[in-house]
Design a protein around this motif. Structure first.
Motif, PDB file in Angstrom:
ATOM      1  N   ALA A 104       0.795  -1.157  -0.157  1.00  0.00           N
ATOM      2  CA  ALA A 104       0.040   0.004  -0.070  1.00  0.00           C
ATOM      3  C   ALA A 104       0.712   1.247  -0.087  1.00  0.00           C
ATOM      4  O   ALA A 104       0.541   2.115  -0.672  1.00  0.00           O
ATOM      5  CB  ALA A 104      -1.044   0.084   1.260  1.00  0.00           C
ATOM      6  N   PHE A 105       1.898   1.348   0.798  1.00  0.00           N
ATOM      7  CA  PHE A 105       2.812   2.450   0.937  1.00  0.00           C
ATOM      8  C   PHE A 105       3.582   2.467  -0.398  1.00  0.00           C
ATOM      9  O   PHE A 105       4.019   3.689  -0.699  1.00  0.00           O
ATOM     10  CB  PHE A 105       3.500   2.335   2.104  1.00  0.00           C
ATOM     11  N   ALA A 106       3.853   1.462  -1.100  1.00  0.00           N
ATOM     12  CA  ALA A 106       4.745   1.308  -2.222  1.00  0.00           C
ATOM     13  C   ALA A 106       4.016   2.360  -3.545  1.00  0.00           C
ATOM     14  O   ALA A 106       4.597   2.784  -4.356  1.00  0.00           O
ATOM     15  CB  ALA A 106       5.042  -0.029  -2.815  1.00  0.00           C
ATOM     16  N   THR A 107       2.614   2.347  -3.377  1.00  0.00           N
ATOM     17  CA  THR A 107       1.995   3.215  -4.327  1.00  0.00           C
ATOM     18  C   THR A 107       2.151   4.381  -4.158  1.00  0.00           C
ATOM     19  O   THR A 107       1.436   5.281  -4.930  1.00  0.00           O
ATOM     20  CB  THR A 107       0.382   2.690  -4.264  1.00  0.00           C
ATOM     21  N   GLY A 108       2.798   4.975  -3.223  1.00  0.00           N
ATOM     22  CA  GLY A 108       2.899   6.452  -3.039  1.00  0.00           C
ATOM     23  C   GLY A 108       3.359   7.401  -4.010  1.00  0.00           C
ATOM     24  O   GLY A 108       2.758   8.443  -4.388  1.00  0.00           O
ATOM     25  N   PRO A 109       4.820   6.776  -4.644  1.00  0.00           N
ATOM     26  CA  PRO A 109       5.209   7.437  -5.665  1.00  0.00           C
ATOM     27  C   PRO A 109       4.322   7.727  -6.864  1.00  0.00           C
ATOM     28  O   PRO A 109       4.362   8.714  -7.472  1.00  0.00           O
ATOM     29  CB  PRO A 109       6.514   6.730  -5.969  1.00  0.00           C
ATOM     30  N   PHE A 110       3.506   6.596  -7.140  1.00  0.00           N
ATOM     31  CA  PHE A 110       2.526   7.067  -8.140  1.00  0.00           C
ATOM     32  C   PHE A 110       1.409   8.016  -8.136  1.00  0.00           C
ATOM     33  O   PHE A 110       1.200   8.813  -8.889  1.00  0.00           O
ATOM     34  CB  PHE A 110       2.183   5.609  -8.552  1.00  0.00           C
ATOM     35  N   TRP A 111       1.093   7.887  -6.497  1.00  0.00           N
ATOM     36  CA  TRP A 111      -0.260   8.878  -6.425  1.00  0.00           C
ATOM     37  C   TRP A 111       0.576  10.170  -6.578  1.00  0.00           C
ATOM     38  O   TRP A 111      -0.274  11.215  -6.768  1.00  0.00           O
ATOM     39  CB  TRP A 111      -0.664   8.475  -4.996  1.00  0.00           C
ATOM     40  N   ILE A 164       8.860   7.947 -13.610  1.00  0.00           N
ATOM     41  CA  ILE A 164       9.313   8.333 -12.451  1.00  0.00           C
ATOM     42  C   ILE A 164       8.439   8.034 -11.073  1.00  0.00           C
ATOM     43  O   ILE A 164       8.854   7.432 -10.385  1.00  0.00           O
ATOM     44  CB  ILE A 164       9.391   9.891 -12.260  1.00  0.00           C
ATOM     45  N   GLY A 165       7.110   8.073 -11.275  1.00  0.00           N
ATOM     46  CA  GLY A 165       6.222   7.613 -10.278  1.00  0.00           C
ATOM     47  C   GLY A 165       5.923   5.910 -10.401  1.00  0.00           C
ATOM     48  O   GLY A 165       5.892   5.669  -9.286  1.00  0.00           O
ATOM     49  N   GLY A 166       5.939   5.663 -11.665  1.00  0.00           N
ATOM     50  CA  GLY A 166       5.471   4.235 -11.411  1.00  0.00           C
ATOM     51  C   GLY A 166       6.755   2.899 -11.142  1.00  0.00           C
ATOM     52  O   GLY A 166       6.593   2.044 -10.741  1.00  0.00           O
ATOM     53  N   PHE A 177       1.128  15.613  -9.056  1.00  0.00           N
ATOM     54  CA  PHE A 177       1.827  16.580  -9.438  1.00  0.00           C
ATOM     55  C   PHE A 177       1.389  16.995 -10.679  1.00  0.00           C
ATOM     56  O   PHE A 177       1.363  18.278 -11.299  1.00  0.00           O
ATOM     57  CB  PHE A 177       3.249  16.376  -9.568  1.00  0.00           C
ATOM     58  N   ARG A 178       0.733  16.162 -11.608  1.00  0.00           N
ATOM     59  CA  ARG A 178       0.125  16.241 -12.911  1.00  0.00           C
ATOM     60  C   ARG A 178      -1.189  17.174 -12.891  1.00  0.00           C
ATOM     61  O   ARG A 178      -1.211  18.154 -13.437  1.00  0.00           O
ATOM     62  CB  ARG A 178      -0.146  15.047 -13.665  1.00  0.00           C
ATOM     63  N   HIS A 179      -1.732  17.024 -11.616  1.00  0.00           N
ATOM     64  CA  HIS A 179      -3.250  17.834 -11.737  1.00  0.00           C
ATOM     65  C   HIS A 179      -2.990  19.089 -11.263  1.00  0.00           C
ATOM     66  O   HIS A 179      -3.526  20.035 -11.473  1.00  0.00           O
ATOM     67  CB  HIS A 179      -3.808  16.965 -10.579  1.00  0.00           C
ATOM     68  N   VAL A 180      -1.779  19.282 -10.206  1.00  0.00           N
ATOM     69  CA  VAL A 180      -1.499  20.555  -9.600  1.00  0.00           C
ATOM     70  C   VAL A 180      -0.778  21.326 -10.711  1.00  0.00           C
ATOM     71  O   VAL A 180      -1.258  22.450 -10.967  1.00  0.00           O
ATOM     72  CB  VAL A 180      -0.795  20.585  -8.435  1.00  0.00           C
TER      73      VAL A 180
END
Length: 379
Positions: free
Chosen positions: A234-241, A267-269, A246-249
């Motif tokens: 669950a924590f590993a998905t952090g970089p992807f989120w 970079i996120g995935g 970042f894309r949304h902001v």
């Protein structure tokens, strides 16, 4: 690490820095431009005008050239000369830098162990091979990059110079005398070495042990999706989120350039994928061991299925690692203990990463007894 014959009673082996030597390439390339200026092949202008002093360019290039050639060309040569009774260690970078010589008669054991070299941002593990005296003096021959190579090198040196072997890889010290080297468990049993009974199995065994039609089968379970693994995934998905945030902001609903989007999602995935795959490997890995038809077959199931076959009459050691050596390993965090390690001159197999120490010790005794008995043949 292999010794090759070089004349009567003389053997030599060489070593380099392995993959690390290629870090010398950028240093060597960085020296080419100022070195070309020092040789007059390229003209360098000073800021105030005029040609740059060649001596300055040469002195500027010299450190880069030295580091580059040092990493690329460094070699260590070890020569064992039985006719003269000496062992010689030599370092070279294009030319011979220096040599150290010791009489072989001073040494009583060839030892191999484990050493972690820590830097400011990384660490690496090496397996040094040394010759040691009764008083504790050590003469290092090589730093091997894997355990099996260190073991083979130490055994070869011991057999050649008629020394004992000491293995400190797992934290505890195990000594084998010269007469026991290159001797399988079965050979030692036939020679009269007693084998102790494994006794009753420990309570709450996680593995399954079965003997049928001349074949012994041991199945060890996987860790499964324990809470620690699920939380880690669950924590590993952090970089992807974070990449999506970042894309949304930064862009909002506006379309992004394909190259920028691909780089952002990579970079996120990439870290997410790497961590999830690692955790899945530990969660799904289980092992099945079969001893029969004169061979030990270890089949690993999970994300990386593979089969390792080891002739039963080549197995020299069955042991469990020292607990302290695995205290920081991920398997121990999931409730596993030291695995059972089966060693021969050509292979090394680890079994039972998910088991407690008592169960690993019991299975090790079972395998020692079966491997030292008469050849097992199936029907």
């Amino acid at each position: 690490m292999r010794f090759r014959p070089l004349g009567r009673g003389c053997h030599v082996a060489t070593d380099n820095l392995g993959v690390a030597r290629f870090f010398g390439v950028p240093f060597a390339l960085a020296s080419l431009m100022p070195l070309s200026g020092a040789l007059g092949l390229v003209e360098f202008q000073m800021e105030g005008g005029g040609e740059a002093p060649r001596v300055f360019l040469f002195l500027f290039a010299l450190p880069f050239l030295g580091i580059g050639l040092g990493l690329l060309c460094w070699r260590r040569e070890v020569r064992i000369d039985l006719s003269r009774g000496v062992v010689t260690r030599t370092s070279r970078v294009l030319v011979r830098l220096g040599a150290t010589q010791r009489p072989l008669e001073r040494f009583v054991v060839a030892a191999h162990g484990k050493r972690v070299i820590r830097g400011s941002k990384s660490s690496r593990t090496v397996y040094p091979v040394t010759l040691e005296t009764d008083g504790g003096g050590a003469f290092e021959l090589f730093q091997c990059r894997d355990r099996a190579t260190a073991r083979r090198t130490a055994e070869w040196c011991a057999c050649t110079a008629e020394l004992a072997v000491v293995d400190r890889t797992d934290g505890a010290e195990r000594r084998r005398e010269f007469a026991d080297l290159d001797t399988s468990l079965r050979d030692r049993r036939e020679r009269g070495d007693a084998h102790r009974d494994p006794g009753p199995p420990p309570s709450n065994m996680k593995s399954k042990l079965e003997a049928r039609d001349g074949t012994i089968t041991i199945a060890t379970p996987a860790h499964g999706f324990q809470a620690l693994i699920v939380i880690g995934m669950a924590f590993a998905t952090g970089p992807f989120w974070l990449a999506l945030l970042f894309r949304h902001v930064a862009v909002g609903d506006e379309p992004m350039e394909p190259a920028f989007a691909a780089g952002l999602y990579a970079i996120g995935g990439a870290p997410t994928l790497a961590i999830v795959v690692t955790l899945l490997f530990h969660a799904l890995r289980r092992v099945t061991v079969q001893l029969g038809d004169g061979a030990l077959r270890v089949r690993e199931h999970g994300l990386r299925p593979r089969l390792v076959v080891m002739p039963a009459d080549e197995v020299e050691e069955v042991l469990t690692a020292d607990v302290g050596d695995r205290a920081m390993r991920f398997d121990s965090l999931l409730g596993g203990g030291p695995p059972v390690t089966v060693l021969s001159d050509r292979a090394q197999i680890a079994i039972g990463h998910t088991l407690k120490r008592a169960e690993s010790d019991y299975l090790a005794e079972v395998l020692r007894g079966a491997l030292s008995a008469e050849p097992v043949s199936g029907r």
